[in-house]
Write a protein that holds these residues in place. Structure first.
Motif, PDB file in Angstrom:
ATOM      1  N   ALA A 446      41.155 -27.136 -17.627  1.00  0.00           N
ATOM      2  CA  ALA A 446      40.856 -25.774 -18.087  1.00  0.00           C
ATOM      3  C   ALA A 446      41.870 -24.790 -17.503  1.00  0.00           C
ATOM      4  CB  ALA A 446      39.438 -25.381 -17.690  1.00  0.00           C
ATOM      5  N   THR A 457      40.942 -22.794 -26.529  1.00  0.00           N
ATOM      6  CA  THR A 457      40.110 -24.004 -26.597  1.00  0.00           C
ATOM      7  C   THR A 457      40.972 -25.235 -26.362  1.00  0.00           C
ATOM      8  OG1 THR A 457      38.652 -22.911 -28.175  1.00  0.00           O
ATOM      9  CG2 THR A 457      38.516 -25.304 -28.029  1.00  0.00           C
ATOM     10  N   LYS A 460      40.290 -32.176 -27.168  1.00  0.00           N
ATOM     11  CA  LYS A 460      40.092 -33.379 -26.368  1.00  0.00           C
ATOM     12  C   LYS A 460      41.136 -34.448 -26.644  1.00  0.00           C
ATOM     13  CE  LYS A 460      35.076 -32.655 -26.121  1.00  0.00           C
ATOM     14  NZ  LYS A 460      33.728 -33.231 -26.383  1.00  0.00           N
ATOM     15  N   LEU A 520      46.747 -26.314 -30.462  1.00  0.00           N
ATOM     16  CA  LEU A 520      46.871 -25.551 -29.227  1.00  0.00           C
ATOM     17  C   LEU A 520      48.321 -25.146 -28.968  1.00  0.00           C
ATOM     18  CD1 LEU A 520      45.663 -24.501 -26.550  1.00  0.00           C
ATOM     19  CD2 LEU A 520      46.052 -26.800 -25.590  1.00  0.00           C
TER      20      LEU A 520
END
Length: 935
Positions: A446, A457, A460, A520
């Motif tokens: 994080a 965000t 995963k 991302l």
């Protein structure tokens, strides 16, 4: 009416004496009859001397002397005044804040008219100003009985770009009463801007218990408007306008359709024009393409007559409203599609900022905010030195790791100026997973609170298999913006000068991690681009220092003495005043805009401060002496001419001509004013086309037959037709200055109605509403068949500058060319005659560049091998455009002035190509012809 020199009226006493002298005649002769001289009675004299002056000449001379005496008495015709009389002192309160700009000169004239009668009567006139001076203090009350000093004071005044301070003005009014600086019996007149402020109650309270008459003069509020601009999270610009209600009873309300929003670049060029919606107070979307939005500097509110005056009609755009330009530095095979780092990074940046490619010297010449360097591109020491200087000045360098960086021994040095790395690195590469490693691929951890990636965000599926490691140091944690799950750095950063160094410890492709394949990755790059341009210093982030302020004319000027910094967190709710005037705050490359429209609430009417007055009830005094003395001089001159005529020295026609000329002397002035009125529609069979509309003469000899002119087809859109006219005018001027072609002004044409035979080149901007017209097609086919060139321009469609739909434009182009004889076309290249008819060119840009230009294939001898039609989308008219002041009103993207010069050169080549045909192509064959002649 009064006389400033009444003693001169005693000169009227001389009128009876003058009458007696002029009328005086010699005594009549005594008659004696001599019969022998009877023959003399029958003789007629050739010249008779009058015994007395004619009555009309006597009246003329008396009128001349009377006018002379009255003129020397200096009469003044008193204008209307709103004050009770000249026996009382006068206090004038003049609003000189931002809302007074639209009618500033009218306010000064009203102040002058109100004060004149009191000054002539020897009464005091006191002038108060309601807005603070640039040093933050209120101007001291100015009291005088001297008209010259009062006029000098008025001429020295100018409005300010910040609001008025009515509370401090109320304090000055109280001080006048307490100090006795003003006569107890005086009138107070407010020349108000009519805009309500938060301190109105203090001024109303100060006037509540006064026994002196108070008047409040208001101007029409139709010109008092407040423009606010906003940008949403998706980069869409919008604007709203709040307007003051018209205060004058007979003023017509503002029509929303008459208002236009003009988006300008930093150099003043126009990036877009958008009509304001039917509800100005509702947000109006400005659909600018990203490439233009990035270069937008300000939004200006305009009417049909021009820009609205004052800073309230201007909304500045700060760096937060721009997508910062990004430079990408790659080498070798890194630009390979689907696999190279250049491909991955270009795709990620495409939705974030404007991307530029090239070498380091080429990129650093441009105004970049971010420079992205892939692995191996900064291995040269000279290159690192250039980039280091650029970063020190506020740039952001984003580097990506790779095999070259992992094996570079200098990466372990602690000298950022030499390594251009935020932290020293451990030599070698860390591998996670695979047969030679005990570990497994790591996922992301994080983001920390101090990281610019906070809040993003974490997918995963993102894993890292290889990375370069940072050398463990006590301060390493403060440089880490992103970590892996095992705590090792993924992204590190450090301030360097006024700029910043950022390092991704992985490559920009998927061979070291799956990060470039995730959503991302572009989000992280967007965060880095948004915080670019030197915003790293925490002190700069907290406090914004005044950089450039808007003055009353809307120009950016140095801040006033009283200007103070604004805290970033208080920028949105700080009220503008002399300490915080509208303008830009913060560093030059990271400035924030502070606009009146965004900082002030919607404007509303100020409560009346006294008896309501309107400016039409005040008129200035008129000095009659010049008119009387001028009339006396004309009468005396007429008397001299009449005397010469009576003596027979000059002819009667000379006197008559002089009298007629003197009588019609004011006529030229009236004609000049009448010339400004709209022209009447000429009568005739065809009332739709005036004889000189759009520069085309529909008489016996057209203007284009007398000089060489270019033509453009009228589209019915005023903005496009104006751009076409200004564009061809600019091209004509450029060609006339640099070639032997002497060009006249361009003409607007309607094919099928106007004669096209006189024009070598006709420019046709294609609009989406163009329809098929057989009459137009016949006229254009005849024009092209007789040697004319038709140039069709779809105005940038297909580029980043255009928001028009390509499909609709393609359909419009098909409708426009329906019925035209269009030969087979080919793409224009630098081997065509157009590329060297005057200048040697390799590309043919307009307002945009990179779009193809289509010409007829060679081999058609029917038209001297000259292409009768040229089709492109370069939007050349906007690049060539030149207004009446000689300025270039439209911005050229992205090359600026250099690209505009290339566009002009292509236009000159096109013009000479249309005038002279393919003579340049014949010159190219001269060596071959000489060789054949020798054989």
């Amino acid at each position: 009416m009064i006389f400033l020199t009444p003693l001169a009226l005693f000169g009227l006493v001389a009128l009876p004496l003058l009458y007696w002298l002029v009328k005086a005649t010699p005594p009549p002769p005594r008659e004696q009859v001599y019969p022998s001289l009877e023959i003399l009675r029958r003789l007629t004299s050739g010249r008779a001397d009058t015994a007395r002056s004619p009555l009309w000449l006597l009246i003329l001379r008396l009128a001349a002397v009377a006018l002379l005496v009255l003129g020397l008495a200096q009469p003044v015709w008193l204008g209307r005044s709103l004050t009770s009389g000249a026996d009382r002192a006068l206090v004038l309160v003049l609003d000189n804040g931002w809302a007074a700009v639209p009618h500033w000169q009218e306010r000064l004239r009203a102040a002058r008219s109100l004060a004149e009668r009191h000054l002539r009567a020897g009464q005091d006139v006191t002038l108060l100003l309601s807005a603070p001076d640039p040093d933050g203090s209120m101007a001291a009350p100015f009291t005088t009985r001297d008209r010259a000093r009062f006029e000098e004071r008025l001429l020295a005044l100018s409005p300010h770009s910040w609001p008025t301070d009515r509370a401090r003005l109320a304090s000055q009014l109280r001080n006048l009463d307490q100090t006795g600086a003003q006569s107890p019996a005086h009138d107070i007149v407010f020349l108000s801007d009519g805009v309500a402020t938060g301190s109105d109650r203090a001024l109303t309270s100060a006037l509540a218990h006064r026994s002196n008459p108070v008047s409040d003069m208001r101007w029409t509020g139709c010109d008092t408007m407040l423009l606010a601009a906003q940008q949403d999270d998706h980069g869409v610009l919008s604007a709203t306008v709040s307007a003051l209600a018209c205060a004058a009873p007979k003023a017509s309300p503002v029509k929303p359709g008459a208002l236009t929003l003009r988006v300008r670049a930093e150099n003043g060029g126009t990036l877009g024009l958008f009509p304001l919606g039917a509800a100005p107070d509702k947000p109006t979307i400005l659909p600018l393409p990203p490439l233009l939005r990035n270069r937008a500097s300000r939004i200006v509110l305009e009417r049909d007559t021009g820009p609205l005056p004052g800073p309230s009609a201007i909304a500045l755009l700060d760096e937060g409203d721009h997508r910062h330009p990004v430079g990408l530095l790659t080498q070798g095979s890194q630009d390979t599609p689907l696999t190279g780092q250049g491909f991955f990074l270009a795709q990620a940046i495409s939705g974030v900022g404007t991307l530029h490619r090239g070498t380091v010297p080429e990129l650093l010449k441009q105004k970049l905010s971010v420079l992205i360097a892939t692995d191996g591109t900064l291995a040269d020491e000279t290159t690192r030195h250039l980039v280091a200087d650029w970063v020190r000045q506020g740039g952001v360098l984003i580097r990506f790791a790779g095999p070259v960086l992992a094996s570079d021994p200098q990466a372990a040095l602690h000298d950022m100026a030499r390594t251009l790395l935020p932290v020293p690195l451990i030599n070698g590469m860390r591998q996670l997973g695979g047969p030679m490693s005990w570990g497994k691929p790591q996922i992301l951890s994080a983001f920390a609170e101090h990281s610019p990636f906070e809040g993003l965000t974490l997918p995963k599926e993102v894993t890292v298999t290889r990375q370069v490691l940072a050398e463990p140091t006590p301060e390493l944690g403060s440089h880490v913006w992103a970590r892996l799950s095992d705590g090792t750095p993924l992204v590190t950063a450090s301030a360097f000068g006024q700029g910043e160094l950022v390092l991704f410890h992985v490559t920009g492709t998927a061979d070291w991690s799956s990060l470039p394949l995730s959503g991302l990755f572009p989000e992280m790059l967007e965060r880095l681009v948004d915080r670019s341009a030197g915003q790293q210093d925490p002190a700069v982030l907290r406090t914004l220092v005044p950089f450039a302020m808007l003055d009353a004319q809307g120009n950016l000027v140095p801040p006033p003495e009283a200007a103070r910094p604004i805290a970033v967190e208080a920028l949105g709710h700080t009220a503008p005043d002399v300490q915080h005037p509208p303008g830009t705050y913060g560093p030059h490359l990271a400035s924030k805009a502070f606009n009146l429209g965004n900082a002030l609430p919607p404007i509303s009417d100020e409560p009346m401060l006294g008896k309501a007055l309107t400016p039409d009830r005040v008129s200035p005094d008129h000095v009659l002496a010049p008119w009387l003395l001028g009339a006396a001089l004309l009468l005396l001159l007429a008397d001299c001419l009449i005397a010469l005529w009576l003596r027979g020295l000059i002819g009667r026609l000379t006197v008559i001509g002089f009298l007629i000329g003197a009588t019609l002397l004011p006529v030229p002035h009236a004609s000049a004013q009448a010339g400004t009125a709209p022209h009447a529609q000429p009568s005739g069979e065809d009332d739709e086309t005036p004889p000189h509309q759009n520069g085309v003469t529909h008489g016996i000899v057209p203007g284009a037959a007398l000089e060489t002119r270019l033509g453009y087809i009228l589209t019915g859109h005023d903005d496009i037709d104006q751009a076409s006219r200004e564009g061809l005018q600019g091209l004509s001027n450029y060609a006339s200055d640099r070639s032997s072609a002497v060009m006249g002004h361009p003409d607007g044409l309607t094919p099928g109605k106007d004669d096209l035979a006189y024009y070598p080149l006709i420019y046709w901007p294609i609009t989406e509403d163009v329809q098929e017209d057989p009459k137009r097609s016949v006229a254009l086919n005849s024009f092209m068949a007789h040697g004319g060139i038709l140039m069709l321009d779809t105005q940038g469609v297909g580029s980043d500058l255009s928001t028009r739909d390509e499909g609709q434009t393609r359909a419009a182009l098909k409708r426009a060319t329906s019925g035209l004889v269009v030969p087979p076309l080919s793409k224009l290249d630098d081997h065509h005659v157009l590329a060297h008819s005057f200048y040697l060119l390799h590309d043919f840009p307009g307002r945009v560049q990179g779009l193809p230009v289509w010409v007829a294939r060679s081999g058609d001898d029917s038209n001297d091998d000259v292409s009768p039609i040229i089709i492109g989308a370069g939007d050349w008219a906007h690049a060539w455009a030149m207004d009446a002041q000689g300025n270039t009103p439209y911005a050229v993207i992205p090359g600026g002035d250099e690209q505009r010069t290339q566009a002009y050169r292509f236009g000159v080549n096109l013009l000479l190509y249309a005038l002279t045909g393919n003579y340049k192509a014949d010159q190219m064959r001269v060596p071959e012809l000489l060789k054949r002649m020798e054989q």
